[in-house]
Design a protein around this motif. Structure first.
Motif, PDB file in Angstrom:
ATOM      1  N   GLU A  11      32.020   7.814  26.499  1.00 36.31           N
ATOM      2  CA  GLU A  11      32.745   6.872  25.654  1.00 36.31           C
ATOM      3  C   GLU A  11      32.488   7.150  24.180  1.00 36.31           C
ATOM      4  O   GLU A  11      33.399   7.070  23.342  1.00 36.31           O
ATOM      5  N   ALA A  12      31.230   7.495  23.866  1.00 38.64           N
ATOM      6  CA  ALA A  12      30.878   7.807  22.475  1.00 38.64           C
ATOM      7  C   ALA A  12      31.602   9.067  22.006  1.00 38.64           C
ATOM      8  O   ALA A  12      32.051   9.152  20.851  1.00 38.64           O
ATOM      9  N   LEU A  13      31.731  10.034  22.916  1.00 36.57           N
ATOM     10  CA  LEU A  13      32.432  11.277  22.571  1.00 36.57           C
ATOM     11  C   LEU A  13      33.907  11.000  22.306  1.00 36.57           C
ATOM     12  O   LEU A  13      34.496  11.546  21.366  1.00 36.57           O
ATOM     13  N   VAL A  14      34.501  10.152  23.117  1.00 38.05           N
ATOM     14  CA  VAL A  14      35.898   9.777  22.914  1.00 38.05           C
ATOM     15  C   VAL A  14      36.078   9.131  21.551  1.00 38.05           C
ATOM     16  O   VAL A  14      37.039   9.421  20.819  1.00 38.05           O
ATOM     17  N   ALA A  15      35.132   8.251  21.191  1.00 38.40           N
ATOM     18  CA  ALA A  15      35.195   7.594  19.891  1.00 38.40           C
ATOM     19  C   ALA A  15      35.089   8.609  18.755  1.00 38.40           C
ATOM     20  O   ALA A  15      35.790   8.509  17.735  1.00 38.40           O
ATOM     21  N   LYS A  16      34.227   9.603  18.925  1.00 43.90           N
ATOM     22  CA  LYS A  16      34.088  10.659  17.915  1.00 43.90           C
ATOM     23  C   LYS A  16      35.385  11.464  17.785  1.00 43.90           C
ATOM     24  O   LYS A  16      35.810  11.818  16.683  1.00 43.90           O
ATOM     25  N   ILE A  17      35.998  11.758  18.919  1.00 45.75           N
ATOM     26  CA  ILE A  17      37.270  12.504  18.902  1.00 45.75           C
ATOM     27  C   ILE A  17      38.320  11.722  18.128  1.00 45.75           C
ATOM     28  O   ILE A  17      39.045  12.274  17.284  1.00 45.75           O
ATOM     29  N   GLN A  18      38.399  10.424  18.410  1.00 45.36           N
ATOM     30  CA  GLN A  18      39.391   9.582  17.737  1.00 45.36           C
ATOM     31  C   GLN A  18      39.120   9.475  16.239  1.00 45.36           C
ATOM     32  O   GLN A  18      40.059   9.416  15.444  1.00 45.36           O
ATOM     33  N   GLY A  19      37.849   9.499  15.867  1.00 46.54           N
ATOM     34  CA  GLY A  19      37.499   9.335  14.460  1.00 46.54           C
ATOM     35  C   GLY A  19      37.595  10.600  13.632  1.00 46.54           C
ATOM     36  O   GLY A  19      37.909  10.554  12.439  1.00 46.54           O
ATOM     37  N   LEU A  20      37.356  11.764  14.257  1.00 48.59           N
ATOM     38  CA  LEU A  20      37.274  13.017  13.492  1.00 48.59           C
ATOM     39  C   LEU A  20      38.534  13.879  13.560  1.00 48.59           C
ATOM     40  O   LEU A  20      38.712  14.772  12.719  1.00 48.59           O
ATOM     41  N   SER A  21      39.401  13.641  14.532  1.00 51.08           N
ATOM     42  CA  SER A  21      40.548  14.537  14.747  1.00 51.08           C
ATOM     43  C   SER A  21      41.512  14.577  13.571  1.00 51.08           C
ATOM     44  O   SER A  21      42.131  15.615  13.302  1.00 51.08           O
ATOM     45  N   GLY A  22      41.654  13.469  12.882  1.00 46.46           N
ATOM     46  CA  GLY A  22      42.620  13.449  11.774  1.00 46.46           C
ATOM     47  C   GLY A  22      42.007  13.754  10.427  1.00 46.46           C
ATOM     48  O   GLY A  22      42.659  13.592   9.394  1.00 46.46           O
ATOM     49  N   GLY A  23      40.761  14.213  10.433  1.00 48.84           N
ATOM     50  CA  GLY A  23      40.058  14.455   9.187  1.00 48.84           C
ATOM     51  C   GLY A  23      40.258  15.844   8.619  1.00 48.84           C
ATOM     52  O   GLY A  23      41.249  16.532   8.908  1.00 48.84           O
ATOM     53  N   THR A  24      39.293  16.285   7.838  1.00 49.78           N
ATOM     54  CA  THR A  24      39.345  17.583   7.172  1.00 49.78           C
ATOM     55  C   THR A  24      38.964  18.695   8.141  1.00 49.78           C
ATOM     56  O   THR A  24      38.568  18.447   9.289  1.00 49.78           O
ATOM     57  N   ALA A  25      39.061  19.914   7.661  1.00 56.22           N
ATOM     58  CA  ALA A  25      38.649  21.074   8.467  1.00 56.22           C
ATOM     59  C   ALA A  25      37.167  20.970   8.808  1.00 56.22           C
ATOM     60  O   ALA A  25      36.737  21.373   9.897  1.00 56.22           O
ATOM     61  N   ARG A  26      36.393  20.404   7.895  1.00 53.80           N
ATOM     62  CA  ARG A  26      34.958  20.232   8.144  1.00 53.80           C
ATOM     63  C   ARG A  26      34.725  19.233   9.279  1.00 53.80           C
ATOM     64  O   ARG A  26      33.848  19.427  10.119  1.00 53.80           O
ATOM     65  N   ASP A  27      35.534  18.151   9.295  1.00 54.86           N
ATOM     66  CA  ASP A  27      35.423  17.153  10.373  1.00 54.86           C
ATOM     67  C   ASP A  27      35.743  17.789  11.724  1.00 54.86           C
ATOM     68  O   ASP A  27      35.074  17.532  12.725  1.00 54.86           O
ATOM     69  N   LEU A  28      36.789  18.616  11.745  1.00 55.80           N
ATOM     70  CA  LEU A  28      37.174  19.289  12.997  1.00 55.80           C
ATOM     71  C   LEU A  28      36.089  20.250  13.463  1.00 55.80           C
ATOM     72  O   LEU A  28      35.826  20.362  14.663  1.00 55.80           O
ATOM     73  N   ALA A  29      35.463  20.958  12.519  1.00 65.13           N
ATOM     74  CA  ALA A  29      34.389  21.876  12.872  1.00 65.13           C
ATOM     75  C   ALA A  29      33.211  21.106  13.460  1.00 65.13           C
ATOM     76  O   ALA A  29      32.583  21.544  14.439  1.00 65.13           O
ATOM     77  N   HIS A  30      32.911  19.933  12.878  1.00 64.41           N
ATOM     78  CA  HIS A  30      31.819  19.093  13.395  1.00 64.41           C
ATOM     79  C   HIS A  30      32.163  18.590  14.795  1.00 64.41           C
ATOM     80  O   HIS A  30      31.318  18.599  15.707  1.00 64.41           O
TER      81      HIS A  30
END
Length: 434
Positions: A11-30
Motif C-alpha cells: 500500500e505504501a508503494l502504491v502511495a509512492k507511485i501515485q505521489g512521484l509519477s507526475g513529478g520531475t525526472a529526479r522523482d521518477l528516478a527515485h
C-alpha cells in the motif's frame, strides 16, 4: 522509508507511485529505485499477501506508467489459466496503448517481458491478429529513434507473418536501422522481414534482408542463418535470375564453411535454373520436393519456376520485335498459346516487359521502355534517392569518427602498430645492406 519493513508495504508503494509519477525526472528516478527495491515483495508467493493484480485498479496506466508496469509484470509472471489468458492479454493491450513512453523506457526489460507475455497469450488463443496493432505501438514507444532496433521488432514481425498482415509489417521495415544491441534480434528481424517481403512479392527488399542475415558476423552457425540462406537462394533466382555461390569477403568464415552443407537441394535448384530449361528445373523440383515441403519453401520454389518462364520471355524481347503467342509458348516450354498470352499480359501489367498483343492474329509486338526519366515523379524519386545517400554518407562518417575514438579500438590498433613498428625496425638493416 524502508518499504520492505513496513507491514503495509505494498500500500505504501502504491502511495509512492501515485505521489512521484507526475513529478520531475529526479522523482521518477527515485520511484524507479523504490520499485527495484520492492521487486521481491511484488513477486512474493506468500498467500497472506494480496496479489499485485489487486492493486492495478488503484493506478492509472497513463499517469503511473512505471509503477503500473512493475505491478503488471509481477502479476503476469505467475501461471495464467487458459480461461484467464484473454483478460490478461486485454489488460496488457490497454496498458501498451495508454502508457507514457518516457516512463516505460526507464525499465525496458520489464516492458519487453510484459509485451512478450502478451504475444504468448494471443498466440495461445490462436489469434495473432489481435497482437499486431498493440505490438506496433509497443515498438514505437520503446524506440528512442526510428533508427533503433528493439528486442520487440522480431516479435512484432512474427505476429504480422502469422496474421498475414504483411503491409503492416512493411511499415516498420521501411525504417533505416543503424543501432542494434543484440545480434539475435538483428537475425530474426531480417529473417522475418525477408519472409514478409516475399509475401508481398517485394523480392529486392527480401533479398537485401536475407543477405544481411547470411553475411552478418557469427562465431557459430545458427538455424536462422541456414534457413535465411535457403530463402536467399530462392529469392535471388526470382529477383535476379541467377545465384552466385561465392560469398562477399566480409562474410564470416563460419558461414562460408557451413551454409552450403545445409542447403544442397537449393544449390542444385540454382544450377538447374542457370540452364534456362524448364524441364530440367521441374525435374530438380520433383527430386527435392519433400525437402522443400519440409522447409515450408515449396510455395517460393513454385515462384522460382514461374520466374523462369518470365525470364525466358524477357530474353525473347532482346532478339525479336514481333513474335506469335504460339512461338512464345514453344520457345519457353509453355503448354499452349493461351498460357503464353496470360504470362505476357501479367508481365505487361507488372512492368516487366513493354509489349502489345494483337488479339486478331495472336502476334506480340515488343516495345522499348517508354520511361524518359524527365517526369516530375521521376525527378522527385531521383532527388529523394540522392538525399538518402547523402544522409547515409553523414551517418557513416559519424560512425567512423565514433569508432576511431573508441578506447578498445585504439588499444587494438596500438598493439598492432607496435608489432608492425618492430617488424619494420628489424627490416631496416636488411634494406640498408641491399
Amino acid at each position: 522509508m524502508n518499504l520492505n519493513a513496513s507491514t503495509n508495504s505494498v500500500e505504501a508503494l502504491v502511495a509512492k507511485i501515485q505521489g512521484l509519477s507526475g513529478g520531475t525526472a529526479r522523482d521518477l528516478a527515485h520511484l524507479h529505485s523504490l520499485l527495484k527495491e520492492s521487486e521481491d515483495l511484488l513477486v512474493s508467493s506468500d498467500s497472506t499477501r494480496p496479489s499485485p493484480a489487486s492493486f492495478l485498479s488503484e493506478l492509472d496506466p497513463s499517469k503511473h506508467s512505471l509503477g503500473y508496469l512493475y505491478f503488471l509484470e509481477a502479476s503476469t509472471s505467475r501461471p495464467i489459466s487458459k480461461e484467464g489468458s484473454g483478460e490478461v492479454a486485454l489488460s496488457i493491450s490497454r496498458f501498451i496503448d495508454a502508457c507514457k513512453a518516457d516512463q516505460i523506457r526507464l525499465a525496458p526489460d520489464k516492458f519487453i517481458s510484459v509485451c512478450r507475455r502478451f504475444k504468448d497469450q494471443v498466440l495461445l488463443a490462436e489469434a495473432p491478429i489481435r497482437g499486431v496493432a498493440p505490438m506496433l505501438i509497443a515498438v514505437r514507444k520503446l524506440q528512442i529513434s526510428s533508427e533503433q532496433l528493439t528486442p520487440l521488432h522480431p516479435d512484432f514481425l512474427l505476429l504480422c507473418l502469422l496474421a498475414k498482415c504483411y503491409k503492416t509489417g512493411l511499415s516498420v521495415l521501411e525504417d533505416y536501422i543503424y543501432e542494434v544491441d543484440q545480434p539475435r534480434d538483428f537475425f530474426l528481424y531480417c529473417y522475418y522481414g525477408g519472409m514478409i517481403c516475399i509475401g508481398q512479392k517485394q523480392f529486392r527488399k527480401a533479398s537485401e534482408l536475407l543477405h544481411n542475415v547470411v553475411t552478418a558476423p557469427m562465431s557459430t552457425i545458427n538455424a536462422i542463418a541456414v534457413e535465411a540462406y535457403k530463402k536467399y537462394i530462392l529469392v535471388s533466382l526470382i529477383y535476379a535470375g541467377q545465384f552466385s555461390t561465392s560469398f562477399p569477403k566480409y562474410t564470416s568464415s563460419v558461414a562460408q564453411r557451413n551454409l552450403k552443407n545445409f542447403s544442397q537441394p537449393y544449390l542444385d535448384l540454382a544450377i538447374s535454373y542457370s540452364t534456362g530449361k524448364i524441364s530440367e528445373l521441374e525435374s530438380c523440383v520433383q527430386m527435392h520436393k519433400e525437402k522443400f515441403e519440409a522447409d515450408n519453401n515449396l510455395g517460393v520454389v513454385k515462384q522460382v519456376v514461374s520466374s523462369m518462364y518470365k525470364r525466358n520471355i524477357q530474353r525473347l524481347t532482346q532478339t525479336y520485335l514481333t513474335l506469335s503467342l504460339e512461338d512464345i509458348a514453344n520457345s519457353v516450354e509453355l503448354k499452349s498459346s493461351k498460357e503464353a498470352e496470360m504470362h505476357v499480359l501479367q508481365m505487361i501489367q507488372d512492368g516487366e516487359i513493354y509489349a502489345t498483343i494483337n488479339q486478331k492474329d495472336g502476334m506480340v509486338r515488343f516495345l522499348e521502355d517508354p520511361e524518359q526519366y524527365k517526369t516530375c515523379q521521376m525527378i522527385e524519386h531521383i532527388d529523394s534517392s540522392i538525399q538518402r545517400i547523402m544522409a547515409l554518407s553523414k551517418k557513416l562518417s559519424a560512425m567512423d569518427e565514433h569508432i576511431s575514438c573508441d578506447p578498445l579500438y585504439l588499444a587494438k590498433v596500438g598493439r598492432e602498430r607496435h608489432r608492425f613498428d618492430f617488424e619494420d625496425f628489424d627490416s631496416v638493416p636488411q634494406k640498408l645492406n641491399m
